[in-house]
Design an enzyme around this catalytic site. Structure first.
Site, PDB file in Angstrom:
ATOM      1  N   CYS A  17     -18.742  -3.317 -17.636  1.00 31.82           N
ATOM      2  CA  CYS A  17     -18.788  -2.949 -16.116  1.00 31.82           C
ATOM      3  C   CYS A  17     -19.892  -3.879 -15.312  1.00 31.82           C
ATOM      4  CB  CYS A  17     -18.978  -1.625 -15.830  1.00 31.82           C
ATOM      5  SG  CYS A  17     -19.208  -1.275 -14.166  1.00 31.82           S
ATOM      6  N   CYS A  23     -25.531   2.286 -11.988  1.00 32.65           N
ATOM      7  CA  CYS A  23     -24.476   3.391 -12.295  1.00 32.65           C
ATOM      8  C   CYS A  23     -25.288   4.397 -12.749  1.00 32.65           C
ATOM      9  CB  CYS A  23     -23.491   3.165 -13.224  1.00 32.65           C
ATOM     10  SG  CYS A  23     -22.572   4.538 -13.796  1.00 32.65           S
ATOM     11  N   GLU A  58       0.902  -1.243  -0.284  1.00 32.85           N
ATOM     12  CA  GLU A  58      -0.038  -0.151  -0.043  1.00 32.85           C
ATOM     13  C   GLU A  58       0.882   1.258   0.034  1.00 32.85           C
ATOM     14  OE1 GLU A  58      -2.987   0.098  -0.760  1.00 32.85           O
ATOM     15  OE2 GLU A  58      -3.622  -1.784  -0.377  1.00 32.85           O
ATOM     16  N   CYS A  94     -13.274   1.567 -14.935  1.00 35.77           N
ATOM     17  CA  CYS A  94     -13.930   2.627 -14.845  1.00 35.77           C
ATOM     18  C   CYS A  94     -12.848   3.823 -14.812  1.00 35.77           C
ATOM     19  CB  CYS A  94     -14.885   2.931 -13.401  1.00 35.77           C
ATOM     20  SG  CYS A  94     -15.804   4.328 -13.279  1.00 35.77           S
ATOM     21  N   CYS A 120     -17.589   0.965 -19.901  1.00 37.68           N
ATOM     22  CA  CYS A 120     -18.960   0.857 -19.398  1.00 37.68           C
ATOM     23  C   CYS A 120     -19.879  -0.452 -19.983  1.00 37.68           C
ATOM     24  CB  CYS A 120     -19.947   1.845 -19.677  1.00 37.68           C
ATOM     25  SG  CYS A 120     -19.414   3.570 -18.870  1.00 37.68           S
TER      26      CYS A 120
HETATM   27 FE1  SF4 Z   1     -18.010   3.486 -14.625  1.00 32.05          FE
HETATM   28 FE2  SF4 Z   1     -20.449   3.522 -14.324  1.00 32.05          FE
HETATM   29 FE3  SF4 Z   1     -19.295   3.047 -16.833  1.00 32.05          FE
HETATM   30 FE4  SF4 Z   1     -19.232   1.235 -14.568  1.00 32.05          FE
HETATM   31  S1  SF4 Z   1     -20.994   1.897 -15.752  1.00 32.05           S
HETATM   32  S2  SF4 Z   1     -17.534   1.903 -15.912  1.00 32.05           S
HETATM   33  S3  SF4 Z   1     -19.268   2.549 -12.831  1.00 32.05           S
HETATM   34  S4  SF4 Z   1     -19.085   4.903 -15.419  1.00 32.05           S
END
Ligand code: SF4
Length: 414
Positions: free
Chosen positions: A224, A230, A58, A214, A221
């Site tokens: 994701c 989201c 970290e 993201c 997206c």
């Molecule tokens: Fe980021 Fe939302 Fe796109 Fe997922 S859907 S990558 S959380 S902006």
């Protein structure tokens, strides 16, 4: 207690939170990167060793890319596999291994803290985020949360740059994300969201999502795992905020988490409307004269003189060519003179300004300083007796120079 944030910016539906945790963890199990500190933490049965392994990773990862850290981490853990081993190392050894990783005070503080654990805490790492932050120098709220959740299973959230970006997009937060009140909201959200049974994995998953999916500029997206939760994506797809019960209390100019009214939604940016970009602080410009003093060593190979910097401040304890900060706007001739004076006082023998050969300029950007090194060289014949009252110094071959605790900037100078 402060008022809860408006509904648009909250995770208020327990069913949705459960689904989000499940989707994120399932994705993490499938897609997580193979990283040495993850393997070490997973395989290590000893709690103190586990905490140490996570702690080192970290600290190294603060402000530094994963790809750069891996090799440093492996060498560090090989050399000092335990807190006890690190506590016995010298600062010189720590600086040598850290050289090139940047933000050098991190290595020094890590070692100081290891010494404290060994001498004052009987070699045992504190087990909670609160104690880690309170008892270990250099361990802030984020690092404490990461160590406690990953090593000891404490259900506590973490907030770093990646987490902030993901949260801003999940919940359309466009307020200045560096303001203390907004940061408090992020911590509340992270603590509320963290999975109770797998907190360490959940925190790593949230950070991993920010680092690989993201991402700041072109988030993926479509791939994701939490896209259905989201709200930035919803807004991009449907042109308006997600339908939440009291959404009308947002966006009218006084919502503490919405973008300011002067910066409305820009449809060409899509989800990257969030987070809002903070105005960048201009780094301070500095000029430093530096002189590569060279002597012929045995068999004619060059040797260079390096001196040690003070033990506090920028690049504390590292070695460099004799250097001198310069006032701005000094004429070149004058720069040469002040550098010659500096070298003269320090070497105890006359140095002619015109003997200094101008080589060129090296620019190095530190986090907050735009540094220009004005590089000169000087060849010396015969022995030089250095003033023992000045900083520690030594002559090194090129190979020894690279193995010493010198900064990346000095390597560029050479
Ligand atoms: Fe980021 Fe939302 Fe796109 Fe997922 S859907 S990558 S959380 S902006």
């Amino acid at each position: 207690a402060p008022a809860p944030p408006p509904a648009l910016h909250r995770f208020s539906d327990p069913g949705e939170v459960e689904a989000l945790r499940g989707n994120l963890l399932a994705w993490y199990d499938r897609c997580k990167r193979d990283l040495p500190w993850r393997a070490l933490a997973a395989a290590e049965p000893d709690a103190d060793r586990r905490g140490y392994a996570v702690w080192v990773s970290e600290i190294m990862l603060q402000q530094t890319q994963v790809a750069t850290v891996v090799d440093y981490y492996n060498r560090w853990m090989q050399k000092w596999p335990t807190l006890q081993a690190l506590a016995q190392a010298s600062l010189e050894e720590v600086n040598e291994l850290w050289a090139g990783l940047g933000y050098y005070s991190r290595g020094k503080r890590l070692q100081e803290a290891a010494r404290k654990v060994v001498s004052e805490l009987a070699g045992h790492m504190p087990r909670t985020a609160e104690d880690l932050q309170k008892l270990l120098p250099g361990v802030g709220r984020y690092t404490a949360g990461a160590i406690a959740s990953i090593s000891y299973g404490q259900a506590t959230g973490v907030v770093d740059g990646n987490v902030i970006r993901v949260l801003c997009r999940l919940r359309c937060i466009g307020a200045d994300s560096s303001s203390p009140a907004v940061i408090d909201q992020f911590w509340d959200m992270a603590n509320a969201l963290v999975d109770r049974s797998r907190p360490g994995d959940f925190n790593q998953a949230l950070m991993e999502l920010g680092a690989t999916v993201c991402v700041p500029k072109a988030p993926l997206c479509g791939e994701c795992p939490v896209k259905q939760h989201c709200r930035a994506r919803h807004r991009k797809l449907f042109g308006k905020p997600a339908p939440v019960p009291d959404v009308e209390d947002c966006g009218v100019g006084d919502c503490p988490l919405c973008p300011p009214a002067t910066e409305p939604w820009d449809s060409s940016l899509g989800v990257t409307n969030f987070p809002r970009k903070a105005a960048k602080k201009q780094p301070r410009a500095m000029r430093t004269a530096t002189c590569v003093l060279e002597q012929r060593g045995c068999r004619g190979a060059p040797k260079y003189l390096i001196v040690q910097r003070p033990s506090s401040g920028l690049l504390a304890g590292l070695w460099e060519f004799p250097s001198l900060p310069l006032p701005q706007d000094l004429q070149e001739e004058k720069e040469r003179e002040v550098l010659a004076d500096h070298l003269q006082a320090w070497m105890g023998q006359p140095v002619a300004a015109k003997g200094l050969q101008f080589i060129g300029e090296v620019i190095h950007i530190f986090s907050h300083i735009h540094q220009t090194y004005v590089v000169y060289s000087l060849h010396l014949d015969g022995d030089v007796t250095l003033d023992p009252a000045s900083s520690p110094s030594r002559w090194v071959t090129e190979e020894e120079f690279h193995a010493s605790a010198v900064s990346t900037a000095m390597k560029k100078v050479l």
